[in-house]
Scaffold this active site. Structure first.
Site, PDB file in Angstrom:
ATOM      1  N   ARG A 173       0.864  -1.296  -0.173  1.00 52.42           N
ATOM      2  CA  ARG A 173       0.072  -0.078   0.034  1.00 52.42           C
ATOM      3  C   ARG A 173       0.870   1.278  -0.105  1.00 52.42           C
ATOM      4  O   ARG A 173       0.540   2.317  -0.678  1.00 52.42           O
ATOM      5  CB  ARG A 173      -0.916   0.091   1.093  1.00 52.42           C
ATOM      6  CG  ARG A 173      -1.759   1.385   1.370  1.00 52.42           C
ATOM      7  CD  ARG A 173      -2.861   1.444   2.327  1.00 52.42           C
ATOM      8  NE  ARG A 173      -2.601   0.297   3.609  1.00 52.42           N
ATOM      9  CZ  ARG A 173      -1.836   0.993   4.809  1.00 52.42           C
ATOM     10  NH1 ARG A 173      -1.140   1.842   4.418  1.00 52.42           N
ATOM     11  NH2 ARG A 173      -1.851   0.013   5.720  1.00 52.42           N
ATOM     12  N   TYR A 213     -17.825  17.555 -14.256  1.00 56.24           N
ATOM     13  CA  TYR A 213     -18.359  16.112 -14.171  1.00 56.24           C
ATOM     14  C   TYR A 213     -19.117  15.676 -13.161  1.00 56.24           C
ATOM     15  O   TYR A 213     -18.865  16.156 -12.177  1.00 56.24           O
ATOM     16  CB  TYR A 213     -16.993  15.133 -14.326  1.00 56.24           C
ATOM     17  CG  TYR A 213     -17.279  13.724 -14.047  1.00 56.24           C
ATOM     18  CD1 TYR A 213     -18.321  12.972 -14.693  1.00 56.24           C
ATOM     19  CD2 TYR A 213     -16.942  13.011 -12.787  1.00 56.24           C
ATOM     20  CE1 TYR A 213     -18.505  11.804 -14.432  1.00 56.24           C
ATOM     21  CE2 TYR A 213     -17.133  11.897 -12.474  1.00 56.24           C
ATOM     22  CZ  TYR A 213     -17.901  10.912 -13.257  1.00 56.24           C
ATOM     23  OH  TYR A 213     -18.271   9.777 -13.271  1.00 56.24           O
ATOM     24  N   ASP A 264      -8.405  19.178 -14.450  1.00 55.86           N
ATOM     25  CA  ASP A 264      -8.862  17.816 -14.397  1.00 55.86           C
ATOM     26  C   ASP A 264      -8.605  17.824 -16.176  1.00 55.86           C
ATOM     27  O   ASP A 264      -9.096  18.077 -16.960  1.00 55.86           O
ATOM     28  CB  ASP A 264     -10.348  17.443 -14.433  1.00 55.86           C
ATOM     29  CG  ASP A 264     -10.724  16.022 -14.614  1.00 55.86           C
ATOM     30  OD1 ASP A 264      -9.976  15.508 -15.418  1.00 55.86           O
ATOM     31  OD2 ASP A 264     -11.682  15.592 -14.246  1.00 55.86           O
ATOM     32  N   LYS A 315     -10.039   6.669 -18.617  1.00 58.08           N
ATOM     33  CA  LYS A 315     -10.279   7.228 -20.003  1.00 58.08           C
ATOM     34  C   LYS A 315      -9.132   6.973 -21.072  1.00 58.08           C
ATOM     35  O   LYS A 315      -8.438   5.810 -21.290  1.00 58.08           O
ATOM     36  CB  LYS A 315     -10.888   8.411 -19.956  1.00 58.08           C
ATOM     37  CG  LYS A 315     -11.708   8.815 -18.559  1.00 58.08           C
ATOM     38  CD  LYS A 315     -12.844   7.759 -18.863  1.00 58.08           C
ATOM     39  CE  LYS A 315     -13.988   7.712 -17.576  1.00 58.08           C
ATOM     40  NZ  LYS A 315     -13.897   8.377 -16.455  1.00 58.08           N
TER      41      LYS A 315
HETATM   42  C1  LIG Z   1     -13.641  14.487 -16.508  1.00 58.23           C
HETATM   43  C2  LIG Z   1     -13.817  13.393 -15.398  1.00 58.23           C
HETATM   44  N1  LIG Z   1     -13.180  13.382 -14.338  1.00 58.23           N
HETATM   45  C3  LIG Z   1     -13.023  12.530 -13.274  1.00 58.23           C
HETATM   46  C4  LIG Z   1     -13.885  11.197 -13.564  1.00 58.23           C
HETATM   47  C5  LIG Z   1     -13.708  10.182 -12.622  1.00 58.23           C
HETATM   48  O1  LIG Z   1     -13.233   9.194 -12.898  1.00 58.23           O
HETATM   49  P1  LIG Z   1     -13.349   7.482 -12.459  1.00 58.23           P
HETATM   50  O2  LIG Z   1     -14.592   7.255 -13.147  1.00 58.23           O
HETATM   51  O3  LIG Z   1     -12.064   7.074 -12.882  1.00 58.23           O
HETATM   52  O4  LIG Z   1     -13.255   7.680 -10.853  1.00 58.23           O
HETATM   53  C6  LIG Z   1     -14.420  11.178 -14.813  1.00 58.23           C
HETATM   54  C7  LIG Z   1     -15.407  10.039 -15.144  1.00 58.23           C
HETATM   55  O5  LIG Z   1     -16.054   9.887 -16.005  1.00 58.23           O
HETATM   56  C8  LIG Z   1     -14.429  12.263 -15.826  1.00 58.23           C
HETATM   57  O6  LIG Z   1     -15.013  12.154 -17.066  1.00 58.23           O
END
Ligand SMILES: Cc1ncc(COP(=O)(O)O)c(C=O)c1O
Length: 401
Positions: free
Chosen positions: A68, A120, A192, A217
């Site tokens: 961890r 998001y 992000d 993604k």
């Molecule tokens: C722009 C964006 N940030 C963060 C996230 C969250 O990521 P995760 O689904 O890997 O937790 C997403 C998920 O769709 C996203 O589209």
């Protein structure tokens, strides 16, 4: 190769990474953090499943004690992704939201953040329902509008949280401008970078302090791994994030680290193809009578086109559009595509279609971030352009009649 590429750190400590030795991005995605294994010569970093590591004497070890706290496959991943973002430090997590949660733990009760008006849905929910109740406040704002930003700002604002392009409206924020604004007011800028990826945009070089990713993604790229990542330039932030990673324990498994490392090797070639296909899709949509409005930063008509052209290498693989026939038409198109699979998520090789209002952004339905029910979001994959356009055309023709 006679110049060194950042290699797997042989210590679990969070050391500044070696710089990129002058290699181009396309080379770094394949090699950064992944030189042949010194023990065996294996050209792919081994998946280190051991949970614990032998010590020669108490406190004497080779950099790893407990998985961890530190794991060799994870170190390879963190080295690679940090290098791609041009960051000296990288910290990986079990999901994008776990990464965001760790970043929000840098704040204290009473602090305030400015977030995008179309953040998001999961990010909004994290602010509102996880960190809100313990004292974090936030204001959703159109961050591309300097006056709106000024209005939203408070003396206790500590974070300007940016998505550019944003999810799902693909709004663009001038990151360099926003960073100047926030830094003048002693706040940190978090970007992000999930939609752009470091291939298309490097927020730290534009002045951001923290970059977060859902590596689920484009970084992973194949719809087979959930992960998150944070890149920072400040050693102090790196240490605090490393502490949260170990103390709260939302770490990615070694196998998941391997999958992201494997996926990211083709990031540059995939992104080129995503961008080409998305541009063709945006053009088709813009000329179709069933479509009221197309949101794609590559279109000159997009509000953020000039800024995107300035700060990105390409316009990305996401395209959103509003149907003339509203929600009924949107649901019909979502049901009618055959190649675009109706599914949440984005950024993988296969094309996806989704209805943000009822799917990814259902958690913002009754909030100021609510999404138009007539909106569809496409994650345009790397398949044949001809096949993608034919599939969309037949689905749109159904609602144009
Ligand atoms: C722009 C964006 N940030 C963060 C996230 C969250 O990521 P995760 O689904 O890997 O937790 C997403 C998920 O769709 C996203 O589209």
């Amino acid at each position: 190769m006679n110049e060194s590429i950042p290699n797997t750190l042989d210590s679990g400590e969070r050391l500044p990474l070696a710089r990129d030795g002058g290699w181009e991005f396309e080379t770094l995605v394949v090699h950064a953090g992944q030189e042949p294994d010194p023990g065996t010569g294996a050209v792919v970093p081994p998946i280190s499943l051991a949970t614990t590591f032998a010590q020669e004497a108490v406190g004497e070890h080779r950099g790893y004690e407990y998985s961890r706290t530190g794991n060799p496959t994870r170190t390879a991943l963190e080295t690679c992704l940090a290098t791609l973002e041009g960051a000296p430090y990288g910290v990986s997590f079990a999901s994008g939201l776990a990464a965001e949660d760790a970043v929000l733990r840098l704040l204290s009760p009473g602090d305030h953040a400015v977030i995008p008006l179309d953040a998001y849905g999961g990010t909004y929910r994290l602010f509102d329902r996880v960190h809100g109740p313990v004292g974090l406040s936030y204001t959703p704002t159109d961050e591309s509008d300097p006056e709106a930003l000024d209005d939203a700002w408070r003396p206790e604002t500590r974070f300007l949280w940016i998505e550019s392009p944003s999810n799902p409206l693909l709004n663009i924020v001038d990151i360099a401008e926003a960073a100047r604004f926030a830094h003048d007011r002693d706040a940190l800028v978090v970007v992000d970078n999930t939609f752009a990826t470091p291939y298309l945009q490097q927020p730290l070089s534009l002045g951001a302090d923290i970059v977060v990713h859902s590596s689920t993604k484009y970084l992973g790229g194949h719809s087979d791994v959930v992960g998150g990542f944070v890149a920072v330039t400040s050693p102090e932030l790196a240490e605090r994030l490393g502490f949260v990673q170990n103390a709260a324990g939302a770490v990615p498994s070694p196998f998941d680290c391997y999958l992201v490392l494997r996926g990211v090797k083709t990031l540059a070639v995939r992104m080129e193809r995503h961008c080409t296909n998305a541009a063709a899709v945006a053009e088709l949509l813009a000329g179709h009578q069933a479509v009221h409005r197309v949101l794609y930063p590559g279109l000159p008509s997009h509000n953020g086109h000039d800024v995107a052209a300035k700060q990105m290498r390409g316009f990305g693989g996401l395209v959103s559009f509003v149907l003339t026939g509203g929600e009924t038409a949107a649901l019909e198109v979502a049901r009618s595509t055959r190649l675009f699979t109706l599914a949440e998520s984005l950024g993988a090789v296969e094309s996806l279609i989704e209805h943000p209002h009822r799917m990814t952004h259902a958690s913002v339905a009754d909030s100021p971030l609510a999404v138009d029910p007539g909106l569809l979001r496409l994650s345009v994959g790397v398949e044949s352009t001809t096949d993608l356009l034919a599939d969309l055309r037949q689905a749109l023709d159904k609602v144009a009649r």
